[in-house]
Design an enzyme around this catalytic site. Sequence first.
Site, mmCIF file in Angstrom:
data_model
loop_
_atom_site.group_PDB
_atom_site.id
_atom_site.type_symbol
_atom_site.label_atom_id
_atom_site.label_comp_id
_atom_site.label_asym_id
_atom_site.label_seq_id
_atom_site.Cartn_x
_atom_site.Cartn_y
_atom_site.Cartn_z
ATOM 1 N N HIS A 125 0.877 -1.170 0.000
ATOM 2 C CA HIS A 125 0.000 0.000 0.000
ATOM 3 C C HIS A 125 0.920 1.227 0.000
ATOM 4 C CE1 HIS A 125 -2.867 2.868 1.880
ATOM 5 N NE2 HIS A 125 -3.819 2.047 1.494
ATOM 6 N N ASP A 202 2.851 -4.641 7.943
ATOM 7 C CA ASP A 202 1.649 -3.822 7.763
ATOM 8 C C ASP A 202 0.458 -4.772 7.901
ATOM 9 O OD1 ASP A 202 -0.632 -2.641 6.776
ATOM 10 O OD2 ASP A 202 0.297 -1.813 4.968
ATOM 11 N N GLN A 205 -4.822 -5.214 6.838
ATOM 12 C CA GLN A 205 -5.789 -6.256 6.454
ATOM 13 C C GLN A 205 -5.570 -7.523 7.287
ATOM 14 O OE1 GLN A 205 -8.234 -5.537 4.321
ATOM 15 N NE2 GLN A 205 -7.378 -3.551 3.745
ATOM 16 N N LYS A 228 -10.744 -0.596 10.506
ATOM 17 C CA LYS A 228 -10.986 -1.746 9.631
ATOM 18 C C LYS A 228 -11.432 -2.971 10.435
ATOM 19 C CE LYS A 228 -7.484 -0.305 6.304
ATOM 20 N NZ LYS A 228 -8.174 0.204 5.121
ATOM 21 N N CYS A 404 -4.675 2.788 -3.693
ATOM 22 C CA CYS A 404 -3.433 3.178 -2.993
ATOM 23 C C CYS A 404 -2.314 2.183 -3.254
ATOM 24 C CB CYS A 404 -3.657 3.350 -1.485
ATOM 25 S SG CYS A 404 -4.847 4.607 -1.079
HETATM 26 N N1 PLP Z 1 -2.090 -0.912 4.464
HETATM 27 C C1 PLP Z 1 -3.083 -1.620 3.906
HETATM 28 C C2 PLP Z 1 -2.815 -3.013 3.447
HETATM 29 C C3 PLP Z 1 -4.361 -1.064 3.794
HETATM 30 O O1 PLP Z 1 -5.353 -1.782 3.259
HETATM 31 C C4 PLP Z 1 -4.571 0.250 4.253
HETATM 32 C C5 PLP Z 1 -5.886 0.895 4.078
HETATM 33 O O2 PLP Z 1 -6.634 0.585 3.183
HETATM 34 C C6 PLP Z 1 -3.510 0.945 4.840
HETATM 35 C C7 PLP Z 1 -2.284 0.331 4.924
HETATM 36 C C8 PLP Z 1 -3.675 2.337 5.382
HETATM 37 O O3 PLP Z 1 -4.577 2.327 6.434
HETATM 38 P P1 PLP Z 1 -5.101 3.701 7.075
HETATM 39 O O4 PLP Z 1 -5.605 4.524 5.942
HETATM 40 O O5 PLP Z 1 -6.178 3.274 8.008
HETATM 41 O O6 PLP Z 1 -3.952 4.344 7.765
#
Ligand code: PLP
Length: 446
Positions: A125, A202, A205, A228, A404
């Site tokens: 991401h 990270d 998910q 999430k 993203c």
């Molecule tokens: N990493 C992954 C795999 C994600 O799916 C997301 C959000 O969709 C993020 C990071 C970023 O999360 P946040 O926008 O809640 O900081």
Amino acid sequence: MYSMNPIEEIRGQFPALGQSVWGKPLVYLDNGATSQKPQCVIDLVNRMHCGANANVHRAMHKLSDDATALYEGAREKVREFINAPARENIIFTSGTTASVNLVASSFCRKFLGEGDEIIISGDSHHSNIVPWQMACQAAGASIKVIPVLENGMWDMEAFRGLLGSRVKIIAVEHISNVLGIVNPIKEVIDLAHAQGIPVLVDGAQGIVHCKVDVQELDCDFYAFSGHKIYAATGSGVLYGKQQLLEQMPPYMGGGDMVDTVTFEKTTYAPLPLKFEAGTPNFIAQASLAPALEFAQGLREGEIARVIEEQECAIVEYLRSALQEIEGCTIYGLPPEDGYAAGLDAGLARTAELGASGELGEPARFGEPGSKIPLFSFNIQGCFPSDLAQLLDKMGVAVRTGLMCCEPLMTRFGVTSMVRVSFLPYNTLDEAKYFIASLKRAVRMLR
Ligand code: PLP
């Protein structure tokens, strides 16, 4: 505890799921972006706004004590949920993005130098790419990428080739928000540690779909967002090993993160407050307690088995139903044998536990190589945004665009995809309605 239809009972706890959009019952399949909120979370947020609304850690009055107790109670709940050793390991942030930025800024200021390298996974991401690029620019270091194979899995052979003494940290996705495959993070962590390299996961998910035990994984950092996994927006977590967090300089300066301050010099508060400058989003963070309690409840006993069966059925159904649509490309389908083996192992374990009467954590939660109920795809001759708009009019909320993950889109030679992502409150009937609506939308566009 659950009566005849446990999934309906779960759905009943989410007021937002009962609404109609454009005159159609809502089918919410954008859970990868954010989850809906159960009543227990809504109640806690309301209760705090109406009562325990005072700044945490600061005042000698009842309201502040109550808010602090709820805030710190949530920290303890997070600790327990991921099996962290102590509260010092749990830093509250505003979400995964903030957690990764904290490490990229603070860890790299201390440990990254000119000529050093950082490894990230090719399914990252943007929030697991850009902060590391910024850190590399500041230090004169560079990024190396674990390639993603055509089926969405990592090229582990290539990963081994990237390891070396110049690598200072590895930051990888537990589950990509585009590909929906549980990545072999334990293998990465073990290989990295053999060379003394720390690993950040990270888990935006991953925390939603896998049982996470940070001590078993032995990861050095684990980042996730509360929103999430049923908690209020604005809540997030960074787990870190204490000896690393102790060595890292503070990320932001301000109130609550200090011990003593003079105009000449400041000493910092002990962990975890050293990394929590300013007024935190204390109501959102407190909501992690009921949210994780709720998530935990779905992973135990009979309900866990029901959910697992349903998730497997949805994955199987979508895989074949999407493949049957002419011109449909699915991104992130693990090889048949590996994929089937992942599912079979999970199902066999559930059956075994069920037979012995000891229903516990289904093995499928976290099995590397298994596919979660998240599918990204394209259909020849249809723009993803057109599909999404038509689906919306039929009541189905899906995600489209770069998600993203622009470098991953480029890897697959596209600029957009459609994604559907499910949580335990979604049903197989909803999956079927989505496929029927998608076919209708395709007919309208071709
Ligand atoms: N990493 C992954 C795999 C994600 O799916 C997301 C959000 O969709 C993020 C990071 C970023 O999360 P946040 O926008 O809640 O900081």
